[in-house]
Design an enzyme around this catalytic site. Structure first.
Site: not given
Length: 575
Positions: A458, A477
């Site tokens: 992301h 992440c």
């Protein structure tokens, strides 16, 4: 067929033979007999073929029965493939002297792959006595066949089974449509054994580059390595210091330096530039300043770097067979991501990965879609350890961070109606969701590849972290510095999804899902060493402390024991 050497001497003494001549003939006959006896002692006596076949059949039956079979000191590990091979050959031997010599050479050359020849019975082959009887010939044949299977297996899959180190390892370990026994039959009958063996080793450019780096660093070790830089004050550009000649010698060990200034104590611009390159190649801040952290990296022994290269050659072998032409690679230890198309990198970016106590996992998945202006549902661990304590301490935290509380049906809950103090230890029954916006933790875009870890790539508003040399700041992440450029590359539609079109869609502010034309493989891997075709070598800090376990497994004697002749959990397709 066995041949026994002997001599029958018929002597007929001629009349009136001189005594001296008779003695000479007697001496010659005795000497000849002695030579014959010596020859019969030193030359191997080959057993009859049928006896060798019977010996091989007996040994194969011992393997089939689950017994431990030791051939010339070599433990036979391939308990399924070897019986299958010899039974299909009606127990005919596999090896002759020429092919044995070729295999011995290939085994010695396994060091160029960072492997140990003794894992392929090199010592047993060196000290094996001449095979003079059927059992010895059978044992020798089995030893060479087992060595061949081990060598090819390690070239193709790696010596270490990564599933023994990482329980959730999900990369393929297979020969595809080829059956293991067919692979072995092709190997033992190949006209060119060298070519047949080498085709199982990775053909990736990064693998060949690591091999060249290994050879280079072994040459450095053989020439004496490099000097250590003693402790002392922080060394800054422009300073003079008695340690500078040692620093220059240290850098010269891995590159061509200027011998004319080898004794200069000035930390001049040329040396600073070389030092900055060294820092860039070792995951350090490239400021040219030599403090304690840089000094420690300079003083890592060449032998440790050799082991680091061996570990990463092994890591490439684990995945080489499972790398497609088009894929996204996230190198966790290298803090970077690269998109490959037709095997060529077309996009790259710095990334931020998980903290050492929230490690980004190693696995393979497929990116299926992008989400523009995503919401962020706070993951359970972050909710429990980070967000809830902040909300309990300051109820305004949710408003300031554009967050809402929702229940399992998606209904918004008024934060004022919640007794937050109850959830210092009790389970929180709701979710906290951050709305899209400039402060959203996922930035303007996220890349989804369904996986059991809830890990994805992301964008991020925390741009300053990309300037750090060590980028372990996330909760697992992967934050991407150039996320929008990755979106354009993945969508691969310059008309509908060029840079301007993507920016316009993001500027609208609404959450939108965009599917990829085809799912794209994403490989999350961990490499602490890398080399380029141009000869550059990069070493990275082992931020998750994963190298020692791989080194230990590589050093274990006969770590590979293919009782089923296939990796644990695979589809029985190892060679």
């Amino acid at each position: 067929m066995g041949i026994r050497l002997g001599m029958v001497v018929h002597q007929t003494r001629p009349a009136r033979e001189p005594a001296s001549f008779s003695c000479n003939r007697l001496y010659f006959a005795a000497a000849t007999l002695l030579l014959v006896l010596l020859a019969s002692w030193t030359l191997p006596v080959f057993a009859a073929p049928d006896a060798v076949i019977e010996a091989l059949r007996t040994r194969i039956e011992q393997l089939r029965s689950g017994n431990d079979v030791v051939a010339d000191g070599a433990h036979i590990a391939a308990r399924t493939l070897i019986p299958q091979l010899y039974e299909k050959r009606a127990f005919e031997p596999v090896w002759n002297e020429e092919r044995e010599a070729t295999l011995r050479t290939l085994i010695q050359e396994s060091v160029t792959h960072g492997l140990d020849p003794d894992d392929y019975h090199a010592a047993a082959m060196q000290f094996a006595a001449p095979a003079r009887d059927a059992l010895a010939i059978a044992n020798r044949d089995l030893m060479y066949t087992d060595a061949l299977i081990r060598l090819v297996y390690h070239y193709h899959f790696g010596k270490v089974n990564p599933r023994e180190l990482y329980a959730d390892w999900n990369f393929a370990r297979t020969l595809g449509a080829i059956k293991p026994i067919e692979a072995v039959e092709a190997l033992v009958s190949a006209p060119d054994l060298r070519m047949a063996v080498e085709r199982y080793a990775p053909r990736l450019r990064v693998y060949r580059a690591l091999q060249r780096a290994l050879a280079e660093y072994r040459a450095i070790a053989q020439s004496g390595g490099w000097p250590e830089l003693p402790a002392g004050p922080v060394l800054r550009p422009g300073m003079s210091d008695a340690r500078v000649p040692l620093l220059r010698a240290r850098l010269n060990a891995i590159g061509n330096g200027d011998a004319a200034v080898a004794t200069s104590e000035r930390y001049d611009d040329e040396l600073v530039s070389r030092m900055q390159q060294f820092q860039a190649h070792h995951g350090l801040d490239t400021d040219g300043v030599i403090g304690e952290s840089t000094r420690k990296v300079l003083n890592v022994p060449v032998e440790a770097r050799i082991e680091q290269l061996r570990v990463n050659l092994e890591r490439v072998r684990w995945v080489a067979q499972d790398i497609p032409d088009e894929f996204l690679l996230v190198d966790i230890a290298g803090f970077n991501a690269r998109l490959y198309k037709d095997g060529v990198p077309v996009w790259s970016s710095r990334v931020v990965v998980g903290r050492p106590y929230r490690k980004t996992p190693v696995f393979r998945a497929s990116i299926r879609y992008l989400v523009l202006n995503p919401t962020w549902t706070v993951p359970p661990t972050i909710l429990r350890e980070d967000v809830l304590p902040k909300v309990i301490a300051n109820p305004d935290y949710l408003v300031r961070n554009n967050m809402q509380v929702v229940d399992s049906t998606g209904r918004t809950i008024d934060p004022a109606s919640i007794d937050w103090s109850r959830y210092r230890s009790a389970r929180f029954p709701y979710q906290i969701v951050q709305a899209p916006g400039a402060d959203n933790s996922l930035g303007s875009i996220k890349f989804m590849f369904p996986n059991p870890y809830a890990v994805y790539l992301h964008d991020t508003p925390a741009r300053a972290l990309f300037q750090k040399s060590a980028r372990t700041f996330s909760s697992g992440c992967i934050r991407v510095e150039h996320a929008q450029a990755l979106g354009v590359a993945l969508l691969d539609d310059p008309v509908q999804w060029g840079s301007a079109q993507l920016e316009a869609a993001i500027a609208e502010g609404s959450t939108r899902t965009v599917m990829l034309k085809q799912p794209l493989p994403v490989l999350l891997l961990y490499f602490t060493a890398e080399a380029t075709e141009e000869g550059e070598v990069f070493f990275r800090p082992d931020v998750y402390d994963r190298d020692p376990n791989v080194r230990k497994a590589l050093a274990a004697r006969f770590h590979f024991s293919p009782l089923s002749d296939a990796p644990a959990g695979a589809d029985q397709s190892a060679p």
